[in-house]
Design a protein around this motif. Structure first.
Motif, mmCIF file in Angstrom:
data_model
loop_
_atom_site.group_PDB
_atom_site.id
_atom_site.type_symbol
_atom_site.label_atom_id
_atom_site.label_comp_id
_atom_site.label_asym_id
_atom_site.label_seq_id
_atom_site.Cartn_x
_atom_site.Cartn_y
_atom_site.Cartn_z
ATOM 1 N N ALA A 206 105.678 189.537 59.270
ATOM 2 C CA ALA A 206 106.290 188.888 58.108
ATOM 3 C C ALA A 206 106.528 187.407 58.355
ATOM 4 N N VAL A 207 106.903 187.055 59.585
ATOM 5 C CA VAL A 207 107.143 185.647 59.927
ATOM 6 C C VAL A 207 105.872 184.827 59.725
ATOM 7 N N ARG A 208 104.769 185.336 60.218
ATOM 8 C CA ARG A 208 103.504 184.617 60.107
ATOM 9 C C ARG A 208 103.019 184.610 58.653
ATOM 10 N N MET A 209 103.170 185.733 57.962
ATOM 11 C CA MET A 209 102.734 185.831 56.579
ATOM 12 C C MET A 209 103.498 184.839 55.700
ATOM 13 N N ASN A 210 104.798 184.764 55.871
ATOM 14 C CA ASN A 210 105.618 183.851 55.070
ATOM 15 C C ASN A 210 105.253 182.395 55.337
ATOM 16 N N PHE A 211 104.964 182.066 56.601
ATOM 17 C CA PHE A 211 104.582 180.693 56.933
ATOM 18 C C PHE A 211 103.218 180.363 56.327
ATOM 19 N N PHE A 212 102.281 181.297 56.445
ATOM 20 C CA PHE A 212 100.944 181.079 55.902
ATOM 21 C C PHE A 212 100.989 180.843 54.392
ATOM 22 N N ALA A 213 101.857 181.583 53.695
ATOM 23 C CA ALA A 213 101.957 181.447 52.235
ATOM 24 C C ALA A 213 102.306 180.026 51.823
ATOM 25 N N ARG A 214 102.972 179.283 52.697
ATOM 26 C CA ARG A 214 103.302 177.888 52.422
ATOM 27 C C ARG A 214 102.201 176.944 52.900
ATOM 28 N N GLU A 215 101.696 177.198 54.108
ATOM 29 C CA GLU A 215 100.669 176.314 54.660
ATOM 30 C C GLU A 215 99.406 176.304 53.807
ATOM 31 N N VAL A 216 99.045 177.446 53.274
ATOM 32 C CA VAL A 216 97.785 177.543 52.536
ATOM 33 C C VAL A 216 97.797 176.702 51.257
ATOM 34 N N LEU A 217 98.978 176.366 50.750
ATOM 35 C CA LEU A 217 99.071 175.590 49.520
ATOM 36 C C LEU A 217 98.432 174.212 49.651
ATOM 37 N N THR A 218 98.410 173.671 50.861
ATOM 38 C CA THR A 218 97.814 172.347 51.081
ATOM 39 C C THR A 218 96.574 172.428 51.976
ATOM 40 N N PHE A 219 96.080 173.635 52.195
ATOM 41 C CA PHE A 219 94.935 173.826 53.095
ATOM 42 C C PHE A 219 93.648 173.348 52.423
ATOM 43 N N ASP A 220 92.923 172.458 53.085
ATOM 44 C CA ASP A 220 91.630 171.982 52.582
ATOM 45 C C ASP A 220 90.900 171.245 53.691
ATOM 46 N N ILE A 221 89.883 171.886 54.267
ATOM 47 C CA ILE A 221 89.084 171.238 55.311
ATOM 48 C C ILE A 221 87.620 171.107 54.878
ATOM 49 N N THR A 222 87.372 171.158 53.571
ATOM 50 C CA THR A 222 86.000 171.117 53.075
ATOM 51 C C THR A 222 85.251 169.868 53.540
ATOM 52 N N ARG A 223 85.934 168.728 53.588
ATOM 53 C CA ARG A 223 85.265 167.484 53.982
ATOM 54 C C ARG A 223 85.013 167.404 55.481
ATOM 55 N N GLN A 224 85.593 168.328 56.228
ATOM 56 C CA GLN A 224 85.402 168.329 57.682
ATOM 57 C C GLN A 224 84.384 169.363 58.147
ATOM 58 N N LEU A 225 83.927 170.220 57.235
ATOM 59 C CA LEU A 225 83.020 171.299 57.620
ATOM 60 C C LEU A 225 81.719 170.785 58.236
ATOM 61 N N SER A 226 81.295 169.602 57.842
ATOM 62 C CA SER A 226 80.051 169.038 58.390
ATOM 63 C C SER A 226 80.178 168.733 59.880
ATOM 64 N N ASN A 227 81.406 168.726 60.398
ATOM 65 C CA ASN A 227 81.600 168.493 61.828
ATOM 66 C C ASN A 227 81.343 169.748 62.666
ATOM 67 N N ILE A 228 81.166 170.886 62.014
ATOM 68 C CA ILE A 228 80.872 172.118 62.752
ATOM 69 C C ILE A 228 79.413 172.081 63.183
ATOM 70 N N SER A 229 79.197 172.069 64.476
ATOM 71 C CA SER A 229 77.839 171.941 65.014
ATOM 72 C C SER A 229 77.325 173.217 65.659
ATOM 73 N N THR A 230 78.155 174.231 65.786
ATOM 74 C CA THR A 230 77.702 175.476 66.383
ATOM 75 C C THR A 230 77.004 176.344 65.334
ATOM 76 N N ARG A 231 76.160 177.273 65.783
ATOM 77 C CA ARG A 231 75.501 178.209 64.868
ATOM 78 C C ARG A 231 76.562 178.991 64.101
ATOM 79 N N THR A 232 76.415 179.072 62.795
ATOM 80 C CA THR A 232 77.438 179.713 61.972
ATOM 81 C C THR A 232 76.823 180.723 61.020
ATOM 82 N N LEU A 233 77.448 181.895 60.972
ATOM 83 C CA LEU A 233 77.036 182.955 60.049
ATOM 84 C C LEU A 233 78.163 183.171 59.045
#
Length: 288
Positions: A206-233
């Motif tokens: 519950a502690v982690r779930m409650n924290f995630f519910a707040r953090e996800v509101l501002t979560f956005d790494i779309t502009r950083q995805l191009s920095n992923i250089s490893t093989r991805t599925l």
């Protein structure tokens, strides 16, 4: 080097990995190349995890309980519950285990953590497997998401989540609530008993779930995805109501070295709903 203190228990072997960032409870199964699996707010135990089991026939899987989950290290400060701190903890675990690289596989919020891992530490990953996830906030921006207030099953899902957070519910109540919650994310909910065995069971932090519910509101790494250089599925059920399909498509478009597979008869659990096809896709990708 830090190390492992372990005891053999049932199907998965429980160990405690001592790192420079604390001690973490980890469950290990299989032999071969190492694969790390975790989830933002699940509490794993010796019964394992359905998603992690996909990899155990060909790999050595490390199923990690994060801070405040199970018997892992506690969070002394709120920031230690953020997703970037999770990545720092996973890196410390990898280093303690003595691996120069490993594969990371994550489903749902575990996949979100995986994307941050790839952005920050692609050199530590020989491969990245992301299933039913998103690179940005997905509930408020998509009415197709069951966590969106406009979704027809929003109220029901919220009721089930809040009920599962209660510490005083019985194991039988928890089982029924969890079943009802999961059925909302299946393409064929009537097949729940066929997909899920009572031998695999886990709780929610519950502690982690409650924290995630707040953090996800501002979560956005779309502009950083191009920095992923490893093989991805990237894998996703066509009917996913938790992290709808367009979010996986977006991830694929932004990561140069990525493969993308859609499971036409799956919702949020393609590794159970189309089990054999899912295993084949993953196996073909992970052959090194």
């Amino acid at each position: 080097m830090m190390g492992i203190k372990g005891d053999r228990m049932n199907h998965w072997n429980r160990t405690f990995v001592e790192t420079t960032r604390g001690t973490f409870e980890v469950f290990v199964k299989g032999e071969g190349h190492p694969v790390c699996v975790t989830h933002h707010y699940s509490e794993f135990n010796e019964s394992g995890d359905y998603y992690a089991d996909v990899f155990t026939s060909t790999h050595k899987v490390f199923l990690v309980n994060l801070r405040e989950a199970g018997n892992s290290e506690k969070a002394n400060e709120p920031y230690q519950l953020t997703m970037i701190e999770v990545v720092f903890d996973l890196e410390a675990i990898r280093e303690s285990l003595g691996y120069s690289t490993w594969t990371y596989a994550g489903h749902s919020t575990g996949g979100m953590i995986g994307l941050i891992y790839g952005v920050r530490y692609s050199n530590s990953l020989d491969a990245l497997i992301i299933t039913g996830a998103a690179a940005r906030e997905y509930a408020y921006s998509s009415p197709e998401c069951i966590y969106n207030k406009n979704h027809p099953y929003y109220d029901k899902m919220q009721y089930l989540i809040e009920s599962l957070k209660k510490p005083d519910i019985s194991s039988s109540q928890r089982k029924e609530l969890s079943k009802e919650r999961t059925r909302l994310s299946l393409f064929r909910p009537e097949k729940y008993d066929e997909y899920f065995s009572p031998n695999v069971h886990k709780k929610m932090s519950a502690v982690r779930m409650n924290f995630f519910a707040r953090e996800v509101l501002t979560f956005d790494i779309t502009r950083q995805l191009s920095n992923i250089s490893t093989r991805t599925l990237i894998l996703c059920g066509r009917h996913d109501v938790q992290c709808p399909l367009p979010y996986s498509q977006e991830i694929h478009e932004q990561i140069l070295d990525s493969q993308f597979h859609i499971f036409d008869e799956s919702n949020h659990y393609p590794f159970l709903e189309e089990k054999e096809f899912f295993k084949k896709v993953v196996h073909d990708f992970t052959i090194i």
